[in-house]
Each structure stands twice: as C-alpha cells, then as structure tokens.
Design an enzyme around this catalytic site. Structure first.
Site, PDB file in Angstrom:
ATOM      1  N   CYS A 165      -6.587  -3.850   7.020  1.00  0.00           N
ATOM      2  CA  CYS A 165      -7.567  -2.970   7.045  1.00  0.00           C
ATOM      3  C   CYS A 165      -8.786  -3.559   6.292  1.00  0.00           C
ATOM      4  CB  CYS A 165      -7.162  -1.489   6.568  1.00  0.00           C
ATOM      5  SG  CYS A 165      -6.603  -1.640   4.711  1.00  0.00           S
ATOM      6  N   CYS A 172       0.868  -1.086  -0.083  1.00  0.00           N
ATOM      7  CA  CYS A 172       0.022   0.169   0.001  1.00  0.00           C
ATOM      8  C   CYS A 172       0.837   1.524  -0.102  1.00  0.00           C
ATOM      9  CB  CYS A 172      -0.844  -0.112   1.176  1.00  0.00           C
ATOM     10  SG  CYS A 172      -2.154   1.298   1.389  1.00  0.00           S
TER      11      CYS A 172
END
Length: 379
Positions: A209, A113
């Site tokens: 997440c 990410c």
C-alpha cells in the site's frame, strides 16, 4: 445460547468493531454483521501521508479508501471513525521494511501491519470502545476447538490469507472474527451488489500500500540511501561477473534482471544455463549468483516463532506441511521448536529460492499450527 460469532449474547447486545479498509471485503463484512443485527462500529486507519496515498490506486488505507469506507458506513447506517496511526505504521512497518532490505532480506510488510498495527493497536482500541469482537475481511477461518480457537485456511483456497496471519497470537485470535472465511470471492462480490454498496465494483488492492508506483527499491533507497550502494555480482565459484547498483534490487531466487550476460568458458563459449540469485551478502554488498541447483535447501531456521497449537514436549519433531512463500504450495517437513522462539525445519525434499525475511508457516491439514520468520537456511 451463542450467536453467529460464538458469543453468548443477542446480536443487538454484541458490539463488533469492523476494520474497514475501504475495500469490498471489509465493507461486506460490516454489512453482513449489520444485517444480522449486531451493534457494528466501523474503524478505518489512516496509515500514511494522504498526499502519497491518493496517487496510489488499488491500495488499502489510502485517502480515497477512507472516503469509500465512510460512504459504506453511511449506506448501512453504522458509526464510523478514522484513526491516525501514521506514526505507528511508519515506525513498525515502513521502517522495518526498509531495514529488512538493508540486511539483504525479503520482507512481508502486510504481516507486520497485521501483527503490529491492526491486531495489536487496533484490537486494543476495539476493546476501549467496549467491543466484544474485532472483525476483518480476511479470508481465513476461526474455529473453536477443544483447546481454544484455531486458525484455519479459508474455504476458498484461491483466496486463503492464513499465511499472512501466522503471527496472530492466541489471545488475539480469541477476540477476532472473520465472517468471510467460508465464502468464495464471487459470493462476496454478489453480496456487495445486493447491499448496493458504493464499492461493489471496486478492484482488489494490489502490491504494497505505501509503495506509490510499485517500485520497492525506490522507497527503500529514499529511506535508507545505503541500500543503493554498489557492489559486485559474484558467481558461487568465486568469479566476479559484474557490478550492481544496490542489493535492494535483488531477492533470493531471482532470475531476471540480474544485469549480467551469459558466462563464458575458456574457449569463449557462452554457458546457456540461467543464473539465479543464491544469496545476498549485505556486509560486503555482494550479490552471489549460480545455477538453480545451488538454491536447493533442506533445513530452514526460524526466529520469532508464534505457535498456535498446543506446545509439544521439548525436542519433539512435529510433522507438518510448511509454506515458505505465500504463493508456493505446502511442502512436507518436520519442525523442532526451540526454547527461545526459534525452530528448525527439516524439509522432506529440497526447496528452491527460500529467502530470509519471508515467513515459514506450518499447517496440519487446513489448521495453522504456527510460524516464524526465516532467519537462515542450509543445504
């Protein structure tokens, strides 16, 4: 004259985009810079479906977190934008995560990410907004050295996130700033209270997440049903000990939850020595287990190397301390860099549980020299 971010402008003339996840760290980062008089712009990324996100407490970039980031921006008086990066995140992070498990690896989506979304796409957006820097709430330090900016561990070892930022390039590091790198978390919390931020008491994000209930296997099997294909659990000596319901449920070094009882010898006695996952053979769907000694490795092969220090002469063995997992202490080693983004790491002492798909990050003291993805290991 340089300002506190090392930029030759007055703070009021220095635009800083802050990546605001809705958590305490990025919120304090924005508030600190705003207090110092910088032209601060908050940007929050929507990375995945809101319907899934709102069910996941303690995750970053979720629906509630976007709301929290907006509340903080309003509180400190800065403009705030939400950017839809869901498509990029799905392709570059979630799909990569699932494919990595399918190959029998143990991925680190947070690195992907940072590498492929936050420090590539968001950094480009910050430049488009006329920013002089992109600031984040990571606990890591950027130090201007004789050969350019250096990436260093955070002052608080317990909060250091340098392992997860090893893929940051030199050009990105030149534009990035980490205002919390010199602070302990307790001081960050105290600042959040002093600024009366609505997230001052918000807990830290945990786990991955985009995994709603903490079950990585469920997410992977939903995306890649082949990851749940059954196979054999095999001892390193060749004995078939049982069956499994998909290699996605295992990682190298795992001891608990193997789904097999103790080994028995010819006399029916149970071997009391615990078994560990030694390797995952994705093509044959075999989970290979054995004693802890079988996990010992002294050679690690890396791919996709990102080197931040000055490049050594070809064939030079570089002494370093390497981290092979985020929570493990550094181990003494030497690295030899290849010409095609590869490297060979030779460990001074055998290490156990080294998993392909994880990162190997090299340090010289508190400076990050560089790192790469673990492709393979050897005894």
């Amino acid at each position: 004259m340089l300002n506190s971010l090392g930029i030759p402008k007055a703070p009021a003339d220095t635009r800083v985009v802050v990546a605001m996840s809705g958590g305490v760290d990025s919120s304090v980062t924005a508030a600190l810079l705003r207090e110092e008089g910088y032209d601060v712009v908050g940007v929050t990324l929507q990375l995945y479906d809101h319907g899934m996100a709102v069910q996941r407490k303690g995750a970053c970039c979720a629906g509630q977190d976007i709301y929290d980031a907006r509340q903080v921006a309003d509180r400190i008086g800065i403009p705030h934008y939400v950017l839809d990066y869901e498509g990029r995140f799905g392709q570059d992070v979630i799909d990569d995560f699932a494919d990595s498990y399918l190959r029998g690896e143990t991925p680190i989506p947070c690195v992907r990410c940072n590498q492929r979304v936050k420090f590539r796409d968001l950094l480009g957006t910050a430049r488009d907004l006329g920013a002089d820097a992109l600031a984040t709430g990571h606990y890591v330090r950027r130090v201007d050295g004789p050969a350019g900016p250096e990436l260093r561990r955070a002052a608080d070892p317990a909060r250091d996130q340098s392992y997860f930022l090893f893929a940051t390039t030199r050009d990105q590091l030149d534009f990035l700033r980490f205002p919390l790198g010199h602070l302990p978390k307790t001081e960050t919390r105290a600042l959040a209270e002093r600024y009366a931020l609505p997230v001052a008491a918000k807990p830290d994000s945990q786990d991955i997440c985009f995994v709603p209930d903490g079950s990585y296997a469920d997410v992977v099997t939903k995306l890649r049903p082949g990851a749940a294909a059954p196979g054999d659990i095999v001892h390193v000596d060749g004995r078939v000990l049982g069956r499994h319901e998909g290699i996605v449920h295992y990682t190298i070094g795992q001891r608990k939850g193997l789904g097999i009882g103790g080994l028995k010898d010819g006399a029916g006695h149970t071997d009391s020595d615990p078994l560990y996952v030694i390797r995952l053979d994705a093509p044959t769907r075999r989970v290979v287990v054995g004693p802890r000694d079988a996990l010992a490795r002294t050679v690690v092969y890396l791919r996709d190397l990102n080197w931040l220090a000055p490049l050594p002469a070809p064939g030079t063995a570089i002494p370093a301390q390497v981290k092979l997992r985020s929570a493990q202490p550094p181990a003494a080693a030497t690295l030899t860099l290849g010409e095609d983004g590869t490297a060979e790491v030779r460990l001074a002492d055998p290490q156990h549980g080294i998993a392909p798909g994880q990162a190997c990050v090299a340090y010289d003291g508190d400076r990050v020299l560089g790192g790469g993805w673990i492709a393979a290991t050897a005894p």
